[in-house]
Motif scaffolding. Structure first.
Motif, short mmCIF file in Angstrom:
data_model
loop_
_atom_site.label_atom_id
_atom_site.label_comp_id
_atom_site.label_asym_id
_atom_site.label_seq_id
_atom_site.Cartn_x
_atom_site.Cartn_y
_atom_site.Cartn_z
N ASN A 52 101.80 133.03 0.46
CA ASN A 52 102.36 132.22 1.56
C ASN A 52 101.52 131.12 2.06
OD1 ASN A 52 104.82 133.51 1.89
ND2 ASN A 52 104.20 134.89 3.57
N HIS A 56 102.97 127.82 1.07
CA HIS A 56 103.64 127.25 2.41
C HIS A 56 102.68 126.25 3.30
CE1 HIS A 56 107.41 128.73 1.03
NE2 HIS A 56 106.82 130.09 1.10
N ALA A 57 101.60 126.96 3.54
CA ALA A 57 100.67 126.37 4.59
C ALA A 57 100.02 125.01 3.86
CB ALA A 57 99.66 127.37 4.82
N LEU A 88 102.19 128.29 10.89
CA LEU A 88 103.63 128.96 10.66
C LEU A 88 104.71 128.16 11.58
CD1 LEU A 88 102.61 132.68 11.00
CD2 LEU A 88 103.44 131.52 8.79
N VAL A 93 104.54 134.39 13.95
CA VAL A 93 104.91 135.13 12.65
C VAL A 93 106.56 135.26 12.54
CG1 VAL A 93 104.76 137.51 11.63
CG2 VAL A 93 102.82 136.45 12.88
N TRP A 115 107.86 138.44 4.39
CA TRP A 115 107.29 138.56 5.48
C TRP A 115 107.99 140.06 6.05
CZ3 TRP A 115 103.65 137.23 8.33
CH2 TRP A 115 103.20 136.18 8.07
N TYR A 127 99.08 136.21 14.81
CA TYR A 127 99.09 135.05 14.33
C TYR A 127 98.23 134.07 15.74
CZ TYR A 127 99.90 130.25 12.73
OH TYR A 127 99.90 128.86 12.75
N ARG A 129 96.99 129.75 15.98
CA ARG A 129 96.62 128.61 15.50
C ARG A 129 95.71 127.95 16.63
NH1 ARG A 129 97.18 124.86 11.20
NH2 ARG A 129 97.09 123.01 11.64
N ASN A 134 94.71 128.26 10.94
CA ASN A 134 95.63 129.35 10.89
C ASN A 134 94.77 130.49 11.00
OD1 ASN A 134 98.05 128.01 11.08
ND2 ASN A 134 97.70 127.35 8.91
N LEU A 136 95.49 134.82 10.56
CA LEU A 136 96.69 135.78 10.57
C LEU A 136 95.85 136.98 10.38
CD1 LEU A 136 99.53 136.52 10.13
CD2 LEU A 136 99.21 136.55 7.53
#
Length: 146
Positions: A52, A56-57, A88, A93, A115, A127, A129, A134, A136
């Motif tokens: 992910n 995605h990040a 995210l 999350v 997920w 999670y 930020r 980030n 996690l």
């Protein structure tokens, strides 16, 4: 990388480096005594979370590093994954609801289960930020060998 009950690894946020990092972390955790009945769950959740980050990040931004710290105890494992990619969605999350399956084989989704799997396989997910990073945290409890 493998010292006592703590493992640290850093790699580029690319598919090939992520794959190698996941394999290295899995092997090191096994060598340090991760219970065999949890090894598969840990590897799947770790792979889903790191993939992910890669997909995605760092989508739309230059991939940087993924840092992973694992702390293994007799009764639990904590994995902290950090990156400087996009946050995210909603800074939280995702709930982890599986994608709808559709009514035919052609309608099966290609993704949407990551997920859900992470939620199912972990004991706790957190999670945060902070300062463009980030964080996690995945926790796996295993008080009794199965």
């Amino acid at each position: 990388m493998c010292t006592g009950n703590c493992l640290d690894l850093q790699f580029s946020a690319t598919a090939s480096d992520a794959s190698a990092g996941i394999a290295q972390l899995s092997a090191c955790l096994k060598a340090q005594g991760l219970p065999a009945h949890k090894a598969g769950d840990v590897k799947i959740a770790l792979a889903e979370a790191i993939n992910n980050v890669v997909e995605h990040a760092y989508a739309g931004v230059t991939p940087a590093q993924v840092k992973v710290r694992c702390r293994l105890n007799q009764d639990w494992l904590e994995i902290l994954i950090s990156d400087t990619g996009n946050p995210l969605p909603g800074f939280r999350v995702p709930e982890g609801m599986p994608a709808a399956l559709g009514s035919s084989r052609d309608e099966l989704p290609e993704g949407g289960f990551g997920w859900f799997l992470i939620h199912e396989l972990t004991s706790d997910i957190r999670y945060e930020r902070s300062n463009g990073c980030n964080w996690l945290s995945l926790r796996f409890d295993f008080p009794d060998a199965e």
